[in-house]
Scaffold this active site. Structure first.
Site, PDB file in Angstrom:
ATOM      1  N   HIS A 121      -2.077   3.194   3.540  1.00 44.58           N
ATOM      2  CA  HIS A 121      -1.712   4.440   2.865  1.00 44.58           C
ATOM      3  C   HIS A 121      -2.649   4.614   1.672  1.00 44.58           C
ATOM      4  CE1 HIS A 121       0.807   7.140   0.400  1.00 44.58           C
ATOM      5  NE2 HIS A 121       1.501   7.410   1.484  1.00 44.58           N
ATOM      6  N   ASP A 198       2.205  -3.988   0.680  1.00 45.84           N
ATOM      7  CA  ASP A 198       2.825  -2.670   0.591  1.00 45.84           C
ATOM      8  C   ASP A 198       3.984  -2.664   1.576  1.00 45.84           C
ATOM      9  OD1 ASP A 198       3.629  -0.050   0.889  1.00 45.84           O
ATOM     10  OD2 ASP A 198       1.631   0.752   1.322  1.00 45.84           O
ATOM     11  N   GLN A 201       7.177   0.649   4.237  1.00 47.37           N
ATOM     12  CA  GLN A 201       7.697   0.846   5.588  1.00 47.37           C
ATOM     13  C   GLN A 201       8.285  -0.443   6.168  1.00 47.37           C
ATOM     14  OE1 GLN A 201       7.854   3.832   6.774  1.00 47.37           O
ATOM     15  NE2 GLN A 201       6.450   4.890   5.390  1.00 47.37           N
ATOM     16  N   LYS A 224      12.960   5.509   0.826  1.00 49.42           N
ATOM     17  CA  LYS A 224      12.741   5.279   2.251  1.00 49.42           C
ATOM     18  C   LYS A 224      13.798   4.356   2.854  1.00 49.42           C
ATOM     19  CE  LYS A 224       7.711   5.865   1.824  1.00 49.42           C
ATOM     20  NZ  LYS A 224       7.540   7.158   2.491  1.00 49.42           N
ATOM     21  N   CYS A 361      -1.251  10.751   4.468  1.00 48.57           N
ATOM     22  CA  CYS A 361      -1.839   9.988   3.352  1.00 48.57           C
ATOM     23  C   CYS A 361      -2.606   8.779   3.875  1.00 48.57           C
ATOM     24  CB  CYS A 361      -0.763   9.546   2.361  1.00 48.57           C
ATOM     25  SG  CYS A 361       0.081  10.913   1.552  1.00 48.57           S
TER      26      CYS A 361
END
Length: 406
Positions: A121, A198, A201, A224, A361
């Protein structure tokens, strides 16, 4: 897992959009919020609204207890060793930027390397570009396999003893690729580098154990994972966080202020300048309670089934291109041949079906895929096979309509 009962906890799902029942397939962008989260936010503002840490009155004490209680919930959720390792931020982006500014700029020099992947991302690319420019370090990319995965061989060939930071997404928001974080972390450490993950997700969809992964930093967002917007988490190993300087100054993070110098509070408050995101943290704590009650293993299994079903059903459509590996997280990114993804998303929205369209993104990844944009359907614990059937039905209608037009 009783999905029907779970859906009853999400008021927003029980509405019509453009005369059709809402089919929400955009949880990778932001998830919907269950009643316990909405009620926790409402209760804070109705009953406990006060600043934290500074007051000795009853409301201040209650607010502080709930805020710090949420920190302990996060600690347990990712199995951190201490609440001192849990920093509340505005989201994943802020968490990554905190490390890129505070750790990277203090520890990198010319000749050092930062290693990332093309599937990241933008929030896990741009901070490292800027850190490299500021320090003279070199930014390197682990190449992707043809199916959009990362091979351990390529990781070993890219990470060297000059590498100081490896930053990688846990799950690609475009390809659905689940990266081998534990193995990559081991390679990073063998070369003397720190590992940042990261987890935007990852954390919403699977059990996270940062001690087992052994990563040095793990970043994720509340919105999220059924929580509010504007709240996120930076996990960092205590010894690293203690060595880092704050990036925001004033308010809650100070210990003592003189006219020409100041000292900082201990962790975790050193990194939480100003009035913190109190309601957001409380809401995130409620979201963690909700997800824990459902069970992360149950959520993961349900999503695996949805992903398999979606892949099988979408492949029945002639002229569809699906991107990413066979084994994936709960999202499918695709294009209908000769139909722009924005047109696809607009046509689906007319039937009440919400999907994402654009570059997500991830413009370097779009270039790697040789496309300018894609459509993406992403699933969560409240989605069903019926949602996917309606998606397929909508795509067939879209294909037929644009086939007639062209």
């Amino acid at each position: 897992m009783d999905v029907k009962a779970i859906r009853q906890q999400f008021p927003i799902l029980h509405q019509e959009v453009n005369g059709h029942p809402l089919v929400y397939l955009d949880s990778s962008a932001t998830s919907q919020k269950p009643l316990p989260v909405i009620e926790a936010l409402d209760a804070y503002y109705r009953q406990d609204n006060s600043n934290v840490h500074r007051g000795v009155h009853t409301l201040g004490t209650r607010a502080t207890d709930k805020y710090e209680g949420a920190r302990e919930k996060v600690r347990r959720f990712i199995n951190a060793n201490s609440t001192a390792e849990i920093i509340f931020t505005r989201g994943t982006t802020t968490a990554i930027n905190t490390v890129a500014y505070s750790y990277a700029r203090a520890n990198l020099k010319e000749g050092d390397e930062i290693v990332i992947t093309p599937m990241e991302h933008h929030s896990n690319i741009i901070p490292w570009q800027q850190a490299a420019k500021a320090t003279g370090a070199t930014l390197k990319y682990i190449p992707l396999q043809e199916n959009g995965t990362v091979s351990i061989t390529d990781v070993k060939n890219t990470v060297t003893n000059q590498t100081k930071i490896v930053a990688m997404t846990h799950v690609s928001n475009v390809l659905g690729t689940v990266n081998p974080i534990k193995e990559v972390t081991k390679i990073a450490h063998e070369n003397g580098a720190v590992m940042l993950v990261d987890g935007a997700q990852g954390a919403p969809h699977m059990k996270i154990d940062v001690q087992d992964l052994d990563c040095d930093f793990y970043c994720f967002s509340g919105h999220k994972m059924c929580g509010p917007t504007g709240i996120g988490v930076l996990y960092g190993k205590k010894e690293l966080l203690e060595s880092m300087e704050p990036v925001e100054f004033g308010g809650e993070m100070i210990d003592f202020v003189n006219l020409y110098d100041s000292t900082w509070k201990e962790l975790p408050w050193k990194f939480e300048g100003g009035t913190p995101i109190i309601a957001g943290a409380i809401g995130l704590g409620a979201a963690i309670d909700f997800l824990t009650d459902v069970g992360l293993d149950n959520i993961t299994k349900h999503e695996e089934n949805l992903a398999d079903y979606a892949m099988a059903q979408l492949r029945t459509i002639d002229g569809i291109t699906i991107y990413g590996p066979e084994e994936r997280a709960a999202l499918v990114t695709f294009n209908l041949n000769d139909v722009h993804p924005h047109d696809t998303a607009t046509a689906l929205d007319a039937d009440g079906i919400a999907v994402r369209a654009g570059h997500h993104c991830a413009q370097p990844l779009m270039k790697w895929l040789n496309v300018t944009a894609t459509a993406r359907a992403s699933f969560y614990l409240y989605n069903t096979e019926e949602d996917i059937d309606l998606l397929v039905e909508g795509l067939l209608k879209t294909k037929e309509y644009f086939g007639d037009v062209f």
